[in-house]
Write a protein that holds these residues in place. Structure first.
Motif, PDB file in Angstrom:
ATOM      1  N   ALA A 172      40.329  40.690  41.106  1.00 31.80           N
ATOM      2  CA  ALA A 172      39.335  41.764  40.961  1.00 31.80           C
ATOM      3  C   ALA A 172      39.716  42.712  39.834  1.00 31.80           C
ATOM      4  O   ALA A 172      38.867  43.096  39.015  1.00 31.80           O
ATOM      5  CB  ALA A 172      39.198  42.532  42.276  1.00 31.80           C
ATOM      6  N   LEU A 173      40.982  43.084  39.773  1.00 26.73           N
ATOM      7  CA  LEU A 173      41.428  43.984  38.714  1.00 26.73           C
ATOM      8  C   LEU A 173      41.313  43.337  37.336  1.00 26.73           C
ATOM      9  O   LEU A 173      40.926  43.984  36.365  1.00 26.73           O
ATOM     10  CB  LEU A 173      42.869  44.439  38.974  1.00 26.73           C
ATOM     11  N   THR A 174      41.630  42.055  37.255  1.00 27.98           N
ATOM     12  CA  THR A 174      41.520  41.348  35.981  1.00 27.98           C
ATOM     13  C   THR A 174      40.068  41.244  35.532  1.00 27.98           C
ATOM     14  O   THR A 174      39.753  41.473  34.360  1.00 27.98           O
ATOM     15  CB  THR A 174      42.135  39.940  36.090  1.00 27.98           C
ATOM     16  N   VAL A 175      39.172  40.908  36.454  1.00 23.30           N
ATOM     17  CA  VAL A 175      37.749  40.812  36.116  1.00 23.30           C
ATOM     18  C   VAL A 175      37.219  42.175  35.682  1.00 23.30           C
ATOM     19  O   VAL A 175      36.510  42.284  34.675  1.00 23.30           O
ATOM     20  CB  VAL A 175      36.946  40.252  37.313  1.00 23.30           C
ATOM     21  N   GLU A 176      37.583  43.207  36.401  1.00 25.96           N
ATOM     22  CA  GLU A 176      37.142  44.556  36.039  1.00 25.96           C
ATOM     23  C   GLU A 176      37.654  44.934  34.649  1.00 25.96           C
ATOM     24  O   GLU A 176      36.920  45.477  33.826  1.00 25.96           O
ATOM     25  CB  GLU A 176      37.651  45.560  37.087  1.00 25.96           C
ATOM     26  N   TRP A 177      38.918  44.650  34.395  1.00 26.49           N
ATOM     27  CA  TRP A 177      39.515  44.947  33.087  1.00 26.49           C
ATOM     28  C   TRP A 177      38.798  44.196  31.973  1.00 26.49           C
ATOM     29  O   TRP A 177      38.493  44.759  30.927  1.00 26.49           O
ATOM     30  CB  TRP A 177      41.001  44.605  33.112  1.00 26.49           C
ATOM     31  N   MET A 178      38.485  42.909  32.209  1.00 24.56           N
ATOM     32  CA  MET A 178      37.804  42.107  31.187  1.00 24.56           C
ATOM     33  C   MET A 178      36.383  42.626  30.946  1.00 24.56           C
ATOM     34  O   MET A 178      35.924  42.648  29.803  1.00 24.56           O
ATOM     35  CB  MET A 178      37.776  40.632  31.581  1.00 24.56           C
TER      36      MET A 178
ATOM     37  N   ARG B 250      35.166  43.919  27.425  1.00 22.13           N
ATOM     38  CA  ARG B 250      34.016  43.290  26.764  1.00 22.13           C
ATOM     39  C   ARG B 250      32.937  44.321  26.455  1.00 22.13           C
ATOM     40  O   ARG B 250      32.324  44.290  25.392  1.00 22.13           O
ATOM     41  CB  ARG B 250      33.440  42.198  27.644  1.00 22.13           C
ATOM     42  N   SER B 251      32.700  45.265  27.377  1.00 26.51           N
ATOM     43  CA  SER B 251      31.651  46.264  27.132  1.00 26.51           C
ATOM     44  C   SER B 251      32.031  47.197  25.983  1.00 26.51           C
ATOM     45  O   SER B 251      31.163  47.670  25.265  1.00 26.51           O
ATOM     46  CB  SER B 251      31.372  47.063  28.400  1.00 26.51           C
TER      47      SER B 251
END
Length: 124
Positions: free
Chosen positions: A109-115, A119-120
């Motif tokens: 979850a933290l990795t996806v949020e960071w990515m 990206r944004s």
């Protein structure tokens, strides 16, 4: 244009090759890391360095994730061979599995949020 099923086979072959490379590296350097974990690390590096684009392997990855339960059945069946161990250490094993699953979920979850945040920032 490559037919869809040929493309899927190529994607699966690439993913299998990365897994195999992880296993080979683990054996060659005598690393205590499973082939799958090392393969995921290699794939992550290839994605970060933009050697491989996510859409190149999307169909193959989707198929593997969709059938992931099949990869765990042999592990569950092997528990039948270790009944006494499970009876004696079952609670500890269960706690270790639950704790490690929780850690994986949190880190994912933290990795996806960071990515997504990364990206944004680059899309603006």
């Amino acid at each position: 244009m490559i037919p869809r099923y040929i493309r899927l086979l190529i994607e699966l072959a690439v993913l299998l090759g990365i897994w195999w490379l992880g296993g080979w590296l683990a054996r060659y350097f005598e690393l205590p890391i499973p082939a799958g974990v090392l393969g995921l690390g290699i794939l992550l590096l290839l994605l970060i360095c933009r050697v491989v684009r996510p859409e190149w392997l999307a169909s193959g990855a989707r198929l593997i994730i969709g059938e992931i339960l099949l990869f765990f059945i042999p592990a569950l069946m092997s528990l039948l061979d270790y009944g006494p161990l499970v009876r004696e250490e079952g609670i500890r094993i269960l706690l270790a599995v639950c704790f490690s699953t929780l850690l994986v979920m949190i880190s994912t979850a933290l990795t996806v949020e960071w990515m997504f945040r990364r990206r944004s920032r680059h899309d603006v």
